[in-house]
Design a protein around this motif. Structure first.
Motif, PDB file in Angstrom:
ATOM      1  N   GLY A  58      11.551   6.553  -3.428  1.00 51.21           N
ATOM      2  CA  GLY A  58      11.339   5.513  -4.429  1.00 51.21           C
ATOM      3  C   GLY A  58      10.660   4.290  -3.847  1.00 51.21           C
ATOM      4  N   THR A  59      10.418   3.312  -4.715  1.00 47.16           N
ATOM      5  CA  THR A  59       9.731   2.087  -4.317  1.00 47.16           C
ATOM      6  C   THR A  59      10.321   0.906  -5.078  1.00 47.16           C
ATOM      7  N   ILE A  60      10.555  -0.177  -4.359  1.00 43.73           N
ATOM      8  CA  ILE A  60      10.979  -1.433  -4.972  1.00 43.73           C
ATOM      9  C   ILE A  60       9.870  -2.463  -4.791  1.00 43.73           C
ATOM     10  N   MET A  61       9.538  -3.165  -5.867  1.00 45.03           N
ATOM     11  CA  MET A  61       8.505  -4.201  -5.840  1.00 45.03           C
ATOM     12  C   MET A  61       9.067  -5.485  -6.432  1.00 45.03           C
ATOM     13  N   ALA A 125      -1.943 -16.785  -4.293  1.00 48.40           N
ATOM     14  CA  ALA A 125      -1.015 -17.525  -5.146  1.00 48.40           C
ATOM     15  C   ALA A 125      -0.081 -16.637  -5.942  1.00 48.40           C
ATOM     16  N   ARG A 126      -0.479 -15.397  -6.225  1.00 46.61           N
ATOM     17  CA  ARG A 126       0.282 -14.533  -7.130  1.00 46.61           C
ATOM     18  C   ARG A 126       0.603 -13.185  -6.482  1.00 46.61           C
ATOM     19  N   SER A 127       1.010 -13.205  -5.234  1.00 44.76           N
ATOM     20  CA  SER A 127       1.254 -11.961  -4.513  1.00 44.76           C
ATOM     21  C   SER A 127       2.506 -11.244  -5.008  1.00 44.76           C
ATOM     22  N   VAL A 128       2.565  -9.957  -4.687  1.00 42.01           N
ATOM     23  CA  VAL A 128       3.775  -9.160  -4.858  1.00 42.01           C
ATOM     24  C   VAL A 128       4.052  -8.460  -3.532  1.00 42.01           C
ATOM     25  N   ALA A 129       5.306  -8.063  -3.348  1.00 39.40           N
ATOM     26  CA  ALA A 129       5.696  -7.310  -2.163  1.00 39.40           C
ATOM     27  C   ALA A 129       6.354  -6.015  -2.609  1.00 39.40           C
ATOM     28  N   ALA A 130       6.216  -4.984  -1.801  1.00 38.07           N
ATOM     29  CA  ALA A 130       6.785  -3.691  -2.149  1.00 38.07           C
ATOM     30  C   ALA A 130       7.253  -2.959  -0.904  1.00 38.07           C
ATOM     31  N   TYR A 131       8.279  -2.136  -1.107  1.00 40.39           N
ATOM     32  CA  TYR A 131       8.847  -1.324  -0.026  1.00 40.39           C
ATOM     33  C   TYR A 131       9.058   0.086  -0.562  1.00 40.39           C
ATOM     34  N   GLY A 132       8.603   1.083   0.202  1.00 41.60           N
ATOM     35  CA  GLY A 132       8.874   2.450  -0.193  1.00 41.60           C
ATOM     36  C   GLY A 132       7.634   3.309  -0.272  1.00 41.60           C
ATOM     37  N   LYS A 133       7.786   4.447  -0.891  1.00 38.63           N
ATOM     38  CA  LYS A 133       6.756   5.482  -0.911  1.00 38.63           C
ATOM     39  C   LYS A 133       5.435   4.983  -1.477  1.00 38.63           C
ATOM     40  N   ASN A 134       5.460   4.234  -2.570  1.00 43.14           N
ATOM     41  CA  ASN A 134       4.231   3.797  -3.239  1.00 43.14           C
ATOM     42  C   ASN A 134       3.832   2.364  -2.905  1.00 43.14           C
TER      43      ASN A 134
END
Length: 263
Positions: A58-61, A125-134
């Motif tokens: 899975g992936t968390i963003m 200014a509008r970044s996102v972060a994610a962890y996991g497969k995707n």
């Protein structure tokens, strides 16, 4: 006097499972740590519970926006006198995805951006972060002028049929609704120019770019209408309410709502 409830990691795991969190899902998460009461272990255990909930497949963003890195005329430095604006434009640090802190994204998002293995997008200014497969797919090539649009992490989450999870937050924090902003047609829709400090060819520059005007004043109305029509899984945990929904259903509903009601 009402006592704050205490929330343990096991409570979080059970709560997430009860609203439909499963292994392999990709989820955009918005969190208010303070809304729960007392979480034993704070932001760390919330992140741990989320990652355990979706597992290795899975992936968390999460949003990790640093919107203070916008032009002062946009209102982001409202505490400071206008005579300082030229100095802010000249000296505000260039965005560095490994260093630049979040602005009002909450303790969980701030810890998440530094979590080992987490990837962060390049938008200043509008970044996102994610962890996991995707994660790599979701955060890659976050175009400067396409904050929430068709090349953004939000559109990529839509493509892979992801989910939205609100942990103690309202729809006013539901970033996926901005994808509906992009896709909907309405009379007041317009572009605007903004600027951010960035590194360009190894040098700090104040870069101006064009983006869609961000309009979120009616997001709570959209959320209320969405919950009256579509399925949103809910559970209370401590003082917080958890809401879990399919992102495609939310965005598609919001497009129709915006086109019908927004002026």
């Amino acid at each position: 006097m009402n006592e704050r409830p205490i929330i343990l990691k096991q409570d979080l795991l059970e709560g997430l499972q009860s609203i439909g969190i499963e292994k392999g899902q990709s989820i955009m998460v918005h969190t208010s740590l303070s809304s729960f009461g007392y979480v034993c272990g704070g932001a760390q255990v919330i992140i741990e519970a989320l990652l355990e909930g979706v597992g290795e497949e899975g992936t968390i963003m999460m949003p990790t926006q640093s919107w203070k890195n916008l032009d002062p005329s946009y209102g982001v430095h409202w505490e400071e006198p206008e005579k300082w604006w030229p100095l802010i434009r000249e000296h505000w640090p260039a965005y560095d995805k490994d260093i630049t802190p979040t602005n009002t994204m909450g303790a969980v998002a701030e810890m998440f951006r530094k979590w080992p293995g987490t990837l962060r997008s390049d938008h200043p200014a509008r970044s996102v972060a994610a962890y996991g497969k995707n994660a790599k797919y979701l955060v890659s090539q976050h175009d400067l002028s396409d904050i929430f649009g068709e090349t953004s992490p939000l559109a990529k989450l839509y493509e892979i049929d992801g989910y939205v999870l609100l942990l103690g937050t309202g729809y006013d924090k539901n970033t996926s609704l901005h994808l509906a902003d992009v896709r909907a047609n309405y009379p007041s829709k317009h572009m605007e120019e903004n600027s951010s400090a960035m590194m360009v060819n190894g040098k700090r520059e104040w870069v101006t770019y064009s983006t869609l005007y961000v309009d979120g004043e009616d997001f709570e109305e959209i959320g209320k209408a969405f919950e009256e029509t579509m399925t949103v899984n809910k559970v209370s945990l401590g003082n917080a309410q958890l809401r879990f929904m399919k992102q495609r259903e939310l965005v598609d509903f919001a497009i129709e709502w915006i086109e019908q009601y927004r002026k």
